[in-house]
Design a protein around this motif. Structure first.
Motif, short mmCIF file in Angstrom:
data_model
loop_
_atom_site.label_atom_id
_atom_site.label_comp_id
_atom_site.label_asym_id
_atom_site.label_seq_id
_atom_site.Cartn_x
_atom_site.Cartn_y
_atom_site.Cartn_z
N VAL A 252 0.84 -1.20 0.00
CA VAL A 252 0.00 0.00 0.00
C VAL A 252 0.88 1.25 0.00
O VAL A 252 0.62 2.21 -0.73
N ASP A 253 1.94 1.24 0.79
CA ASP A 253 2.87 2.36 0.83
C ASP A 253 3.52 2.57 -0.54
O ASP A 253 3.63 3.69 -1.02
N ALA B 77 2.01 9.30 -6.15
CA ALA B 77 2.50 10.66 -5.91
C ALA B 77 3.63 11.00 -6.87
O ALA B 77 3.70 12.13 -7.39
N PHE B 78 4.50 10.05 -7.15
CA PHE B 78 5.62 10.31 -8.05
C PHE B 78 5.13 10.51 -9.48
O PHE B 78 5.61 11.38 -10.20
N PRO C 221 -4.01 13.99 -10.39
CA PRO C 221 -4.18 13.71 -8.97
C PRO C 221 -5.32 12.72 -8.75
O PRO C 221 -6.38 12.82 -9.37
N LEU C 222 -5.08 11.78 -7.90
CA LEU C 222 -6.06 10.73 -7.60
C LEU C 222 -7.07 11.28 -6.61
O LEU C 222 -6.72 11.73 -5.53
N ASN C 223 -8.35 11.28 -6.99
CA ASN C 223 -9.40 11.80 -6.13
C ASN C 223 -10.30 10.71 -5.58
O ASN C 223 -11.28 11.01 -4.91
N HIS C 224 -9.99 9.47 -5.87
CA HIS C 224 -10.80 8.35 -5.38
C HIS C 224 -9.87 7.25 -4.90
O HIS C 224 -8.68 7.24 -5.21
N MET C 225 -10.41 6.35 -4.12
CA MET C 225 -9.61 5.24 -3.60
C MET C 225 -9.53 4.16 -4.68
O MET C 225 -10.55 3.74 -5.21
N ARG D 290 -4.31 6.87 2.18
CA ARG D 290 -4.51 8.33 2.16
C ARG D 290 -3.38 9.07 2.88
O ARG D 290 -2.88 10.08 2.40
N GLU D 291 -3.00 8.55 4.04
CA GLU D 291 -1.93 9.19 4.82
C GLU D 291 -0.60 9.15 4.07
O GLU D 291 0.12 10.15 4.01
N ARG D 292 -0.27 7.99 3.51
CA ARG D 292 0.99 7.85 2.80
C ARG D 292 1.00 8.67 1.52
O ARG D 292 2.01 9.26 1.15
N LEU D 293 -0.15 8.74 0.83
CA LEU D 293 -0.25 9.54 -0.39
C LEU D 293 -0.02 11.02 -0.06
O LEU D 293 0.73 11.71 -0.76
N ALA D 294 -0.62 11.50 1.01
CA ALA D 294 -0.42 12.89 1.43
C ALA D 294 1.05 13.14 1.78
O ALA D 294 1.62 14.18 1.41
N TYR D 295 1.67 12.19 2.47
CA TYR D 295 3.09 12.31 2.83
C TYR D 295 3.96 12.42 1.58
O TYR D 295 4.80 13.31 1.46
#
Length: 73
Positions: free
Chosen positions: A16-17, A24-25, A34-38, A51-56
């Motif tokens: 997942v990470d 993101a890359f 940009p991904l707006n859905h899961m 979501r957390e890792r994508l934001a990071y």
């Protein structure tokens, strides 16, 4: 010796990470919007981690000038 399948939760977290960092890359390279859905292949219980890792990673891949202007505000 570890039991078979004992490390599966850790492997899923790493996958997942990796998916979040890849997304993101690709956004950074402007090869993906940009991904707006899961993504459908992310398990429901791992959605928050994604979501957390994508934001990071999105923050990590921001150009330096954007990060500096955010820090000045």
């Amino acid at each position: 010796m570890a039991k078979m399948g004992e490390n599966v939760p850790r492997i899923i977290d790493k996958a997942v990470d990796f998916m979040a960092s890849s997304q993101a890359f690709m956004e950074y390279l402007k090869k993906s919007p940009p991904l707006n859905h899961m993504p459908e292949h992310i398990p429901e219980e791992k959605a928050q981690l994604f979501r957390e890792r994508l934001a990071y990673y999105r923050d990590l891949y921001k150009p330096v000038c954007e990060r500096e202007s955010e820090n000045q505000d």
